[in-house]
Design a protein around this motif. Structure first.
Motif, PDB file in Angstrom:
ATOM      1  N   THR A 214       0.831  -1.198   0.000  1.00  0.00           N
ATOM      2  CA  THR A 214       0.000   0.000   0.000  1.00  0.00           C
ATOM      3  C   THR A 214       0.870   1.255   0.000  1.00  0.00           C
ATOM      4  N   ARG A 215       1.908   1.260   0.832  1.00  0.00           N
ATOM      5  CA  ARG A 215       2.785   2.433   0.898  1.00  0.00           C
ATOM      6  C   ARG A 215       3.579   2.605  -0.398  1.00  0.00           C
ATOM      7  N   GLY A 216       4.051   1.482  -0.962  1.00  0.00           N
ATOM      8  CA  GLY A 216       4.789   1.568  -2.216  1.00  0.00           C
ATOM      9  C   GLY A 216       3.930   2.074  -3.361  1.00  0.00           C
ATOM     10  N   ILE A 217       2.698   1.581  -3.436  1.00  0.00           N
ATOM     11  CA  ILE A 217       1.788   2.009  -4.507  1.00  0.00           C
ATOM     12  C   ILE A 217       1.414   3.478  -4.344  1.00  0.00           C
ATOM     13  N   LYS A 218       1.249   3.933  -3.119  1.00  0.00           N
ATOM     14  CA  LYS A 218       0.941   5.350  -2.902  1.00  0.00           C
ATOM     15  C   LYS A 218       2.076   6.239  -3.395  1.00  0.00           C
ATOM     16  N   ILE A 219       3.314   5.809  -3.173  1.00  0.00           N
ATOM     17  CA  ILE A 219       4.465   6.571  -3.666  1.00  0.00           C
ATOM     18  C   ILE A 219       4.439   6.606  -5.192  1.00  0.00           C
ATOM     19  N   LYS A 220       4.264   5.447  -5.801  1.00  0.00           N
ATOM     20  CA  LYS A 220       4.221   5.370  -7.265  1.00  0.00           C
ATOM     21  C   LYS A 220       3.079   6.223  -7.816  1.00  0.00           C
ATOM     22  N   ALA A 221       1.901   6.092  -7.217  1.00  0.00           N
ATOM     23  CA  ALA A 221       0.727   6.836  -7.697  1.00  0.00           C
ATOM     24  C   ALA A 221       0.948   8.335  -7.587  1.00  0.00           C
ATOM     25  N   GLY A 222       1.545   8.778  -6.490  1.00  0.00           N
ATOM     26  CA  GLY A 222       1.781  10.206  -6.289  1.00  0.00           C
ATOM     27  C   GLY A 222       2.690  10.796  -7.349  1.00  0.00           C
ATOM     28  N   ILE A 223       3.698  10.020  -7.762  1.00  0.00           N
ATOM     29  CA  ILE A 223       4.623  10.493  -8.793  1.00  0.00           C
ATOM     30  C   ILE A 223       3.952  10.473 -10.165  1.00  0.00           C
ATOM     31  N   VAL A 224       3.237   9.391 -10.454  1.00  0.00           N
ATOM     32  CA  VAL A 224       2.597   9.237 -11.761  1.00  0.00           C
ATOM     33  C   VAL A 224       1.523  10.302 -11.989  1.00  0.00           C
ATOM     34  N   GLU A 225       0.803  10.654 -10.937  1.00  0.00           N
ATOM     35  CA  GLU A 225      -0.248  11.664 -11.082  1.00  0.00           C
ATOM     36  C   GLU A 225       0.322  13.019 -11.498  1.00  0.00           C
ATOM     37  N   ILE A 226       1.541  13.313 -11.066  1.00  0.00           N
ATOM     38  CA  ILE A 226       2.193  14.575 -11.432  1.00  0.00           C
ATOM     39  C   ILE A 226       2.770  14.503 -12.843  1.00  0.00           C
ATOM     40  N   ASP A 227       3.282  13.340 -13.211  1.00  0.00           N
ATOM     41  CA  ASP A 227       4.020  13.219 -14.475  1.00  0.00           C
ATOM     42  C   ASP A 227       3.736  11.858 -15.112  1.00  0.00           C
ATOM     43  N   GLU A 228       2.545  11.741 -15.714  1.00  0.00           N
ATOM     44  CA  GLU A 228       2.127  10.443 -16.246  1.00  0.00           C
ATOM     45  C   GLU A 228       2.996   9.970 -17.404  1.00  0.00           C
ATOM     46  N   HIS A 229       3.454  10.897 -18.249  1.00  0.00           N
ATOM     47  CA  HIS A 229       4.143  10.516 -19.478  1.00  0.00           C
ATOM     48  C   HIS A 229       5.659  10.636 -19.391  1.00  0.00           C
ATOM     49  N   GLU A 230       6.177  10.678 -18.186  1.00  0.00           N
ATOM     50  CA  GLU A 230       7.613  10.599 -17.948  1.00  0.00           C
ATOM     51  C   GLU A 230       8.406  11.721 -18.612  1.00  0.00           C
ATOM     52  N   SER A 231       7.887  12.933 -18.494  1.00  0.00           N
ATOM     53  CA  SER A 231       8.616  14.085 -19.026  1.00  0.00           C
ATOM     54  C   SER A 231       9.408  14.796 -17.934  1.00  0.00           C
ATOM     55  N   GLY A 232       9.176  14.425 -16.683  1.00  0.00           N
ATOM     56  CA  GLY A 232       9.847  15.086 -15.565  1.00  0.00           C
ATOM     57  C   GLY A 232      10.162  14.115 -14.440  1.00  0.00           C
ATOM     58  N   ILE A 233       9.479  14.298 -13.291  1.00  0.00           N
ATOM     59  CA  ILE A 233       9.899  13.555 -12.098  1.00  0.00           C
ATOM     60  C   ILE A 233       9.605  12.063 -12.171  1.00  0.00           C
ATOM     61  N   ARG A 234       8.750  11.624 -13.096  1.00  0.00           N
ATOM     62  CA  ARG A 234       8.523  10.177 -13.186  1.00  0.00           C
ATOM     63  C   ARG A 234       9.814   9.438 -13.529  1.00  0.00           C
ATOM     64  N   LYS A 235      10.750  10.144 -14.151  1.00  0.00           N
ATOM     65  CA  LYS A 235      12.040   9.524 -14.448  1.00  0.00           C
ATOM     66  C   LYS A 235      12.746   9.057 -13.179  1.00  0.00           C
ATOM     67  N   HIS A 236      12.401   9.673 -12.049  1.00  0.00           N
ATOM     68  CA  HIS A 236      13.016   9.252 -10.786  1.00  0.00           C
ATOM     69  C   HIS A 236      12.722   7.795 -10.467  1.00  0.00           C
ATOM     70  N   LEU A 237      11.587   7.283 -10.978  1.00  0.00           N
ATOM     71  CA  LEU A 237      11.221   5.890 -10.721  1.00  0.00           C
ATOM     72  C   LEU A 237      12.204   4.912 -11.357  1.00  0.00           C
ATOM     73  N   ASN A 238      13.110   5.429 -12.161  1.00  0.00           N
ATOM     74  CA  ASN A 238      14.123   4.573 -12.774  1.00  0.00           C
ATOM     75  C   ASN A 238      15.389   4.464 -11.919  1.00  0.00           C
ATOM     76  N   LEU A 239      15.314   4.887 -10.676  1.00  0.00           N
ATOM     77  CA  LEU A 239      16.443   4.690  -9.764  1.00  0.00           C
ATOM     78  C   LEU A 239      16.860   3.209  -9.788  1.00  0.00           C
ATOM     79  N   GLY A 240      18.117   2.966 -10.104  1.00  0.00           N
ATOM     80  CA  GLY A 240      18.623   1.597 -10.146  1.00  0.00           C
ATOM     81  C   GLY A 240      18.348   0.858 -11.445  1.00  0.00           C
ATOM     82  N   HIS A 241      17.523   1.448 -12.311  1.00  0.00           N
ATOM     83  CA  HIS A 241      17.086   0.725 -13.498  1.00  0.00           C
ATOM     84  C   HIS A 241      17.985   0.908 -14.718  1.00  0.00           C
ATOM     85  N   THR A 242      18.719   2.002 -14.803  1.00  0.00           N
ATOM     86  CA  THR A 242      19.561   2.192 -15.980  1.00  0.00           C
ATOM     87  C   THR A 242      20.616   1.096 -16.052  1.00  0.00           C
TER      88      THR A 242
END
Length: 359
Positions: A214-242
């Motif tokens: 629940t806490r993890g999804i709330k974090i994800k949802a909060g970021i996605v709601e601000i930047d659904e199409h990954e033009s800004g802060i949604r890129k932060h969700l790629n921490l560790g992914h590159t």
């Protein structure tokens, strides 16, 4: 049961998290559908497909299973699923349900996004890892040259998360999912990080899972709601992914779990952050926790230049310059462009450190 609302550009959709939800799917449908296609994989279908079918016994329901594992995220499976949808007579008033982990969710979601230019779909995640991929509307398949290179942004109409389905997961899948939870905690919630870092993954309870998810999804949802199409802060969700995605491409999809390689990517991001910002982050604490919980931390010999080439194919790369998500502190992410030469040196140093630690 917990319920979270996620605001997407196209619509707001609910995320339901609780026990026994797979037995009551009909009550979570947003409307009546002409027909329903359940897409699952061989492993998940054996456990849960019949339960979901029985919960929809009054509906016109079809099902199709795909092979389990990352290798199913390919153009052939994608085309096969379109063929099945046509064969079953689905139309624009039909629904696709993705019953499975992140692979099933990504493939089925991409089919839903493209079949007849888009039909409704519901995510029913059955892994911990899929808590991340099921929210946010990113759907895709892999290309041999990169993970998730062919895809779209397409929000589900609901996410139905029955945590009872998580109790049949192998330890590898539990580790994989908790790497993504750690990522979210490092990005946005220091107290969640401190809670996770004290957990022994072999003794998780249903309440632990419900709370953490629940806490993890709330974090994800909060970021996605601000930047659904990954033009800004949604890129932060790629921490560790590159780095994680680069290793996944080199080692072959499915040989390691996605989360196991993200865990190594998190270690890399933390170590690089310490060097770039001249700060102290909990690298040793994170490394020890990963090791104590059975994460594989010894990579085979890989040429750092090969890793760099794969990293440059990452979707977040701009004008051939790699953008790396780093941390200025826990819950303080930042995006930094790093030159090829500098990044190559850091990859080399990190691989050497991992090798020394695992002698």
């Amino acid at each position: 049961m917990n319920e979270i609302k996620v605001k997407a550009e196209a619509h707001t959709y609910p995320v339901y998290i609780g026990e026994d939800l797979r037995h009551h799917v009909k009550q979570y449908l947003p409307k009546h559908y002409a027909s329903i296609l359940i897409i699952s994989d061989d492993a998940v279908a054996a456990h849960y497909l019949q339960d979901v079918k029985e919960s929809l016994s009054e509906e016109t329901v079809f099902s199709h299973t795909i092979p389990a594992g990352e290798k199913a995220k390919n153009i052939e499976i994608f085309y096969q699923l379109h063929s099945k949808a046509i064969e079953f007579g689905l139309d624009r008033q039909s629904l696709i349900i993705a019953l499975g982990g992140g692979v099933v969710g990504d493939v089925a979601g991409f089919v839903a996004a493209t079949f007849m230019r888009g039909v409704d779909f519901i995510q029913m995640p059955t892994t911990i890892l899929a808590h991340d991929s099921s929210v946010g509307g990113k759907v895709a398949i892999n290309h041999e040259h990169g993970k998730n290179m062919i895809g779209n942004f397409y929000a589900p109409v609901a996410v139905i998360y029955d945590v009872q389905t998580l109790h049949t997961l192998h330890n590898k899948e539990v580790r994989s999912g908790y790497a993504e939870l750690l990522k979210e905690a490092l990005l946005a919630d220091k107290s969640l990080y401190e809670s996770l870092i004290m957990m022994d993954l072999s003794s998780l309870t249903g309440q632990n899972l419900t709370n953490h998810l629940t806490r993890g999804i709330k974090i994800k949802a909060g970021i996605v709601e601000i930047d659904e199409h990954e033009s800004g802060i949604r890129k932060h969700l790629n921490l560790g992914h590159t780095l994680g995605h680069a290793l996944e491409s080199i080692l072959g999809y499915g040989s390691w779990t996605h989360g196991e390689l993200v865990a190594i990517g998190l270690l890399f991001a933390v170590r690089v952050s310490e060097k770039m910002y001249a700060i102290n982050l909990p690298f040793e604490q994170l490394y020890t926790w990963l090791k104590d919980n059975g994460y594989p931390l010894q990579l085979p010999d890989i040429d750092p230049e090969e890793i760099l080439l794969k990293m440059k194919k990452d979707k977040k790369t701009l004008d051939s310059t790699i953008q790396l998500v780093l941390l200025q502190d826990i819950a303080q992410p930042a995006l930094m462009e790093i030159s090829d030469e500098d990044l190559l040196n850091k990859v080399y140093d990190f691989l050497r450190e991992l090798k020394q630690r695992n002698k």
